[in-house]
Design a protein around this motif. Structure first.
Motif, short mmCIF file in Angstrom:
data_model
loop_
_atom_site.label_atom_id
_atom_site.label_comp_id
_atom_site.label_asym_id
_atom_site.label_seq_id
_atom_site.Cartn_x
_atom_site.Cartn_y
_atom_site.Cartn_z
N LEU A 627 -16.10 2.00 -2.81
CA LEU A 627 -14.79 1.39 -3.01
C LEU A 627 -14.57 0.24 -2.03
O LEU A 627 -15.09 0.24 -0.92
N GLU A 628 -13.79 -0.72 -2.47
CA GLU A 628 -13.39 -1.83 -1.63
C GLU A 628 -11.88 -1.84 -1.49
O GLU A 628 -11.16 -1.14 -2.22
N HIS A 629 -11.38 -2.65 -0.55
CA HIS A 629 -9.95 -2.75 -0.36
C HIS A 629 -9.30 -3.24 -1.67
O HIS A 629 -9.70 -4.25 -2.24
N GLY A 630 -8.29 -2.48 -2.13
CA GLY A 630 -7.60 -2.84 -3.36
C GLY A 630 -8.18 -2.24 -4.62
O GLY A 630 -7.57 -2.34 -5.69
N THR A 631 -9.37 -1.64 -4.54
CA THR A 631 -9.94 -0.98 -5.71
C THR A 631 -8.98 0.10 -6.21
O THR A 631 -8.40 0.85 -5.41
N THR A 632 -8.82 0.20 -7.51
CA THR A 632 -7.91 1.19 -8.07
C THR A 632 -8.68 2.45 -8.48
O THR A 632 -9.84 2.40 -8.88
N PHE A 633 -7.99 3.56 -8.38
CA PHE A 633 -8.49 4.84 -8.89
C PHE A 633 -7.28 5.72 -9.18
O PHE A 633 -6.14 5.30 -9.02
N GLY A 634 -7.53 6.94 -9.61
CA GLY A 634 -6.42 7.79 -10.03
C GLY A 634 -5.97 7.47 -11.44
O GLY A 634 -4.77 7.51 -11.75
N PRO A 642 -4.76 9.81 -18.30
CA PRO A 642 -3.72 10.05 -17.29
C PRO A 642 -3.83 9.12 -16.09
O PRO A 642 -4.92 8.71 -15.71
N ARG A 643 -2.65 8.81 -15.51
CA ARG A 643 -2.58 8.04 -14.27
C ARG A 643 -1.73 8.83 -13.28
O ARG A 643 -0.75 9.47 -13.65
N ALA A 644 -2.08 8.72 -12.01
CA ALA A 644 -1.56 9.66 -11.02
C ALA A 644 -0.15 9.37 -10.53
O ALA A 644 0.60 10.29 -10.19
#
Length: 756
Positions: A627-634, A642-644
């Motif tokens: 992952l890098e700064h600002g990478t999205t997950f969830g 679904p989104r967290a």
């Protein structure tokens, strides 16, 4: 155990409804199921499988066969039953019935206040509120009902305290409201009490107790003489602070107990009462003074402030149904969420009704290295419409859990998010009641999102842990309340789902676990927010949310079902309710984050995490997530549902302080706890009409660029380590997002939990 009640008007609810004798049970122990059904049903006990969206993966544990139609009625309505009435056959020389009353409604069904009255054949005397709101008095001979024996006076006002009295001196009868005469009639008598029991808040009908009152009641008294107008004016002016010192008193109930189901008689005549269907103590009595300094630590410091009893015609917290099925859970049963599944014909199609319960490991088994807590206190708080109309399709529970269509218009439908039918705030939830919203098929708004709370949400983590090979135990927070020592057996505890409501014993046990060097993995939002308590036999849960001082009760800004200012003290333990922070149990001081808002917009309203600290070990060890700064997950692959980040969420103290503009007079802002690292930020870009962002004082504020949740890692100075995902939707994305799954594996590894 459910206690029988005196004869009581029954209500039959159509359809299929049921509950289990316990919300949790150890493998190897017995559990009973209590079902009411107006049609045959086939019933089987199933362990929920790995697919939250389908019943096909569920495993049948026991086939309990066909249940013939067997309707079991309910008996709603609270009142005080006094078995020892005035002597039935002796004529009374005179009579005064006196009380303070605040009616919650002044229309609809007749309401009884003080009665010794069983219609149609045992009618002695009674003080009533008629269907049009007028105060009335019945004076009979204890026998058959006589229409001419009823005398109606002036209409009462709704939702304010009034002193009411009825007098009879052997020649004439009168009604009085706030010391003023509201009607006078010649009544020669004789007046005999008759064989009925005394009742407060009800009268007797052909099928038992009836005419249930929706009132707050204070200091009811029965005198065997007629008080004068001057005496009644003094009584009205005392605001129920003064007990009567009068040798003619035959019953006097001060209603100062504040808890329990027993009502003492101060007259010396041993006319003790029993509250049927619970009622509500710790209300604002006639002497409550909103301008007086509040007793913040002693609710009884100001005499008369919280004197009285609230009654409701739909009060019901225990169905008292007979058991229809009994299951001895096998000792080798796999722990997990289970249902008693009833299948039946509904409108020409097969319908399913699930009774959810939790099977725990055998009581003598060695604990697993990981414990997952089910947030059943929160499930109970949201238990609207226990007798919801059966549906063929999987039900969708509306926003704020206002419930599904009711199976009967008079069946109880209140919960911690809805009021009683007459408008009383609802502070209690019964555990011996159906909770159809806990079905694993139940969905929750926003419509079209597939989002859920309760069973469906929490089982996603259970299925993932099993699939990944982690050994874990399951307990409900109810189990920990009953035995706080249970947490001493675990070093790592997962808080799962929407874990909003906590009792102080559970909070204290959880904090003690961390102080011993324990570890918490929190996959929840709105976490550890509101306090609950339970009665001695774990049959009723209590919570209290109250309006702020001086708030407009009709304001649209108030969130239901807030009770009036001054009713924040629990009757179970006389301690203050509401937010746990207000009783010295700030979630931020225990698990690092504090509840910070909610959103009820559309499916697109759910946001995602953005990486803030890509070099943090939890993103890199033992599995490097890249992952890098600002990478999205969830979120699901491609950013879909679904989104967290949605529904409800938590933020750090530091962020809440940035969102705080001003506070209540004298409020002191805290220092952010040291050592806490925000490793990801949850961002929502779609503002919704029903969104609310909260500051440190839980007052509405503006968001910081859509920041709605924070994911943290915290090594607490007082001991223990916490990973907190900060959002209710965190458990929703488990198994759908490879990055989030990888993060969970890293956290569990960091906490010493390895898959088999």
């Amino acid at each position: 155990m459910s206690r029988p009640i005196p004869p009581h008007r029954a209500l039959t609810v159509p359809g299929v409804h049921g509950y289990a004798s316990a919300k949790t049970v150890h493998a190897g122990e017995r559990i009973d199921f209590h079902v009411s059904s107006d049609r045959p049903c086939r019933i089987a006990v199933c362990r929920l499988g790995p697919d939250a969206d389908s019943r096909d993966s569920d495993t049948v544990v026991a086939d309990l066969g066909v249940l013939p139609a067997r309707v079991q009625p309910i008996h709603p309505g609270s009142y005080v039953h006094v078995e020892r009435g005035l002597p039935a056959a002796l004529p009374l020389p005179g009579l005064t019935l006196e009380c303070w009353v605040m009616p919650w409604r002044c229309s609809g069904e007749r309401q009884a206040l003080i009665t010794q009255y069983d219609a149609p054949a045992g009618c002695g005397f009674g003080l009533f509120i008629e269907t049009d709101g007028t105060l009335s008095l019945y004076l009979g001979d204890g026998g058959a009902k006589q229409e001419a024996a009823l005398h109606a006076g002036t209409r009462l006002a709704a939702r304010r305290w009034q002193h009411v009295a009825a007098t009879w001196d052997g020649r004439s009868a009168a009604l009085w409201i706030d010391g003023a005469c509201a009607g006078r009639w010649p009544v020669a008598g004789p007046v005999r009490p008759g064989p009925a029991p005394l009742r407060l808040g009800a009268a007797g009908g052909p099928f038992g107790a009836d005419a249930f009152a929706d009132v707050d009641l204070a200091l009811p008294v029965i005198y065997e003489r007629a008080l004068s107008a001057a005496e009644l004016a003094v009584r009205a002016g005392s605001r129920a602070r003064q007990l009567p010192a009068d040798p003619s008193v035959r019953a006097c109930w001060p209603l100062r107990e504040g808890r329990g189901d027993r009502v003492a008689d101060a007259s010396g005549h041993q006319r003790e009462g029993r509250i049927v269907n619970h009622g509500t103590w710790m209300i604002r009595g006639p002497a409550f003074d909103e301008d007086a300094p509040e007793a913040r630590h002693d609710p009884f410091a100001a005499p008369g402030q919280r004197q009285g009893l609230r009654l409701a015609g739909d009060d019901l917290y225990d169905c008292r149904w007979a058991a229809t099925h009994r299951l001895a859970v096998p000792a080798d049963a796999r722990p997990g969420l289970h249902v008693a599944r009833l299948r039946f014909d509904w409108e020409g199609r097969e319908a399913v009704y699930d009774i959810t319960f939790l099977v725990k490991r055998p009581a003598d088994a060695k604990p697993a290295p990981l414990l997952v807590l089910c947030a059943m206190s929160s499930w109970l708080a949201y238990a609207a419409t226990p007798f919801a109309r059966n549906q063929v399709e999987d039900p969708v529970w509306p926003r704020r859990s206002t419930g599904l269509p009711n199976s009967h218009p008079h069946a109880p439908a209140f919960c911690s998010y809805t009021y009683h039918r007459a408008g009383q705030p609802s502070y209690f939830t019964g555990l011996r009641m159906p909770w159809p919203h806990a079905s694993p098929a139940a969905l929750y708004d926003p419509a079209g999102s597939g989002f859920s709370q309760w069973t469906r949400l929490e089982r996603r983590l259970h299925a993932w842990l099993e699939r990944e090979g982690y050994a874990f135990d399951l307990l409900a927070d109810l189990d920990v309340h009953a035995d706080p020592g249970l947490l001493a057996h675990y070093r790592t505890v997962v808080v799962n789902g929407h874990s909003e409501y906590w009792s102080t014993p559970v909070v204290d046990a959880f904090d003690a676990m961390l102080r011993r060097g324990g570890q918490a993995l929190v996959l929840s939002g709105n976490t550890m927010y509101l306090r609950v308590s339970f009665d001695e036999d774990m049959g009723v849960m209590e919570q209290r949310k109250n309006e702020e001082r001086g708030a407009d009760p009709d304001s649209a800004e108030l969130r239901p079902p807030a009770g009036p200012f001054g009713e924040e003290f629990h009757s179970q333990d006389w301690a203050r309710g509401g937010q746990l922070r207000a009783v010295g149990r700030s979630a931020a001081g225990i698990i690092g984050l504090e509840s910070a808002g909610w959103g009820f917009a559309d499916a697109d309203d759910f946001g995602v995490y953005h990486v803030a600290e890509p070099a943090h070990p939890l993103f890199n060890h033992p599995h490097r997530l890249g992952l890098e700064h600002g990478t999205t997950f969830g979120h699901a692959p491609g950013g879909g549902l679904p989104r967290a980040i949605g529904h409800e969420w938590d933020l750090s103290t530091a962020t809440l302080l940035r969102m705080t503009r001003e506070g209540p007079p004298g409020a002191v802002l805290p220092e952010p706890p040291p050592g806490l690292t925000v490793i990801a930020q949850g961002i929502r870009r779609v503002p919704g009409a029903l969104d609310t962002y909260l500051d440190w004082h839980s007052r509405a504020t503006d968001p910081l660029g859509g920041l709605s949740a924070e994911m943290i890692y915290w090594e607490r100075p007082q001991g223990g380590r916490v990973f907190h995902a900060g959002a209710v939707g965190a458990a929703w994305v488990v198994g759908s997002d490879p990055v989030f799954d990888g993060l969970l594996r890293n956290v569990l590894h960091h906490f010493g939990c390895q898959p088999r």
